[in-house]
Design a protein around this motif. Sequence first.
Motif, PDB file in Angstrom:
ATOM      1  N   LEU A   1       3.749   3.555   6.521  1.00 52.21           N
ATOM      2  CA  LEU A   1       4.806   3.472   7.522  1.00 52.21           C
ATOM      3  C   LEU A   1       4.472   4.298   8.758  1.00 52.21           C
ATOM      4  CD1 LEU A   1       7.929   3.736   5.177  1.00 52.21           C
ATOM      5  CD2 LEU A   1       7.077   1.686   6.310  1.00 52.21           C
ATOM      6  N   ARG A   2       3.875   5.465   8.547  1.00 50.03           N
ATOM      7  CA  ARG A   2       3.501   6.304   9.686  1.00 50.03           C
ATOM      8  C   ARG A   2       2.430   5.616  10.538  1.00 50.03           C
ATOM      9  NH1 ARG A   2       5.189   9.407  12.329  1.00 50.03           N
ATOM     10  NH2 ARG A   2       3.934  11.305  12.249  1.00 50.03           N
ATOM     11  N   LEU A   3       1.471   4.959   9.874  1.00 49.41           N
ATOM     12  CA  LEU A   3       0.431   4.243  10.605  1.00 49.41           C
ATOM     13  C   LEU A   3       1.009   3.093  11.414  1.00 49.41           C
ATOM     14  CD1 LEU A   3      -2.460   4.131   7.966  1.00 49.41           C
ATOM     15  CD2 LEU A   3      -2.431   5.408  10.119  1.00 49.41           C
ATOM     16  N   ARG A   4       2.116   2.529  10.935  1.00 48.81           N
ATOM     17  CA  ARG A   4       2.755   1.421  11.637  1.00 48.81           C
ATOM     18  C   ARG A   4       3.727   1.906  12.716  1.00 48.81           C
ATOM     19  NH1 ARG A   4       4.968  -3.010   7.530  1.00 48.81           N
ATOM     20  NH2 ARG A   4       5.418  -3.977   9.557  1.00 48.81           N
ATOM     21  N   GLY A   5       3.793   3.217  12.922  1.00 54.99           N
ATOM     22  CA  GLY A   5       4.588   3.753  14.014  1.00 54.99           C
ATOM     23  C   GLY A   5       5.937   4.296  13.649  1.00 54.99           C
ATOM     24  N   ALA A   6       6.302   4.326  12.373  1.00 50.89           N
ATOM     25  CA  ALA A   6       7.593   4.868  11.972  1.00 50.89           C
ATOM     26  C   ALA A   6       7.601   6.380  12.183  1.00 50.89           C
ATOM     27  CB  ALA A   6       7.882   4.551  10.506  1.00 50.89           C
TER      28      ALA A   6
ATOM     29  N   LEU B   1      12.560   1.465   5.716  1.00 56.93           N
ATOM     30  CA  LEU B   1      11.780   1.809   4.529  1.00 56.93           C
ATOM     31  C   LEU B   1      11.382   3.270   4.477  1.00 56.93           C
ATOM     32  CD1 LEU B   1       9.417  -1.282   4.118  1.00 56.93           C
ATOM     33  CD2 LEU B   1      11.226  -0.553   2.562  1.00 56.93           C
ATOM     34  N   MET B   2      11.444   3.987   5.613  1.00 55.24           N
ATOM     35  CA  MET B   2      11.120   5.412   5.588  1.00 55.24           C
ATOM     36  C   MET B   2      12.109   6.167   4.703  1.00 55.24           C
ATOM     37  SD  MET B   2       9.043   7.752   6.342  1.00 55.24           S
ATOM     38  CE  MET B   2       7.973   7.165   7.652  1.00 55.24           C
TER      39      MET B   2
END
Length: 309
Positions: free
Chosen positions: A73-78, A195-196
């Motif tokens: 999720l972090r890699l996707r910008g969350a 989803l975070m």
Amino acid sequence: MSVTGRTAYQGEAAVEASDRVDRSAGVYTALGLLYVIWGSTYLAIALAIEGFPPFLMSGIRFVVAGALLYPLLRLRGAPAPAAAEWRGAAIVGTFLLVGGNGGVAFAEQWVASGVAAVVIATTPIWTGLFAGLFGRWPSRVEWVGLGLGLAGVVLLNTGADLRAHPVGAVALLLAAVCWAFGSAWSRYLSMPSGLMAVAAQLLVGGAALILLGLAAGERLTAWPSARALWAFAYLIVVGSLVGYTAYIYLLGRVRPALATSYAYVNPVVAVALGALVAGERITGTTIVSMMVILAGVALVLVGRARSAA
């Protein structure tokens, strides 16, 4: 309308119709996944605890799932959760994962997976009751559903499975209550978005379960069997990651009553799988209790929908 304009309009209509079809296909796929996956996790838990202590199994399962989901999720910008959001995730994760899922795994040391699923089916009933603590008491229809659902629980406790194992029966009831209370409280807590929130709850709740298991003296004394390892992997990948993703997808696209309809189907799937795969005995008391509980759940959800309208 000109030929060009008519052609453009028809093209737009075709795209909209295609989007609706794609959306419907996605909803039906997510519902099917949720019905089967979350119904099958009760059997998977029963198989996994053949080789793992219950709290450690649940904790490691959730930490691994969260450790896979969070960096993705972090890699996707969350954005990373703020401190207040971590606190909210810790509270909800403790009630849902430690009290809820951990309680189910603990109880399934003695209680059949199908019976456990029937008891957990009362969660929407307890949720309706706890909503009153936060300012919205059940309506008359919901009260009838609450009474009917609790009558089903009493009937279920007359069966041999729960009567012979009171510790398991109490653990299952507490698991349903914890999941319901955490769900009701989560509406009033600061939580990460999308989803975070799931990733944060998995990490914090899983860590708490591992600590609980170690404090209770749980240890891996032998290498688990292949069946237990496969069940454990299924719980991580399918039960946690795929199941939660399907649920979040549904919450964003359909009415909550449809998204939570898994409460009707999961016990049926769990009872059937327990009988077919694990050879669990299905008694008449279990079947009747399940029907009574599900009828109570239906009344609670109908009453809740009417109140919201």
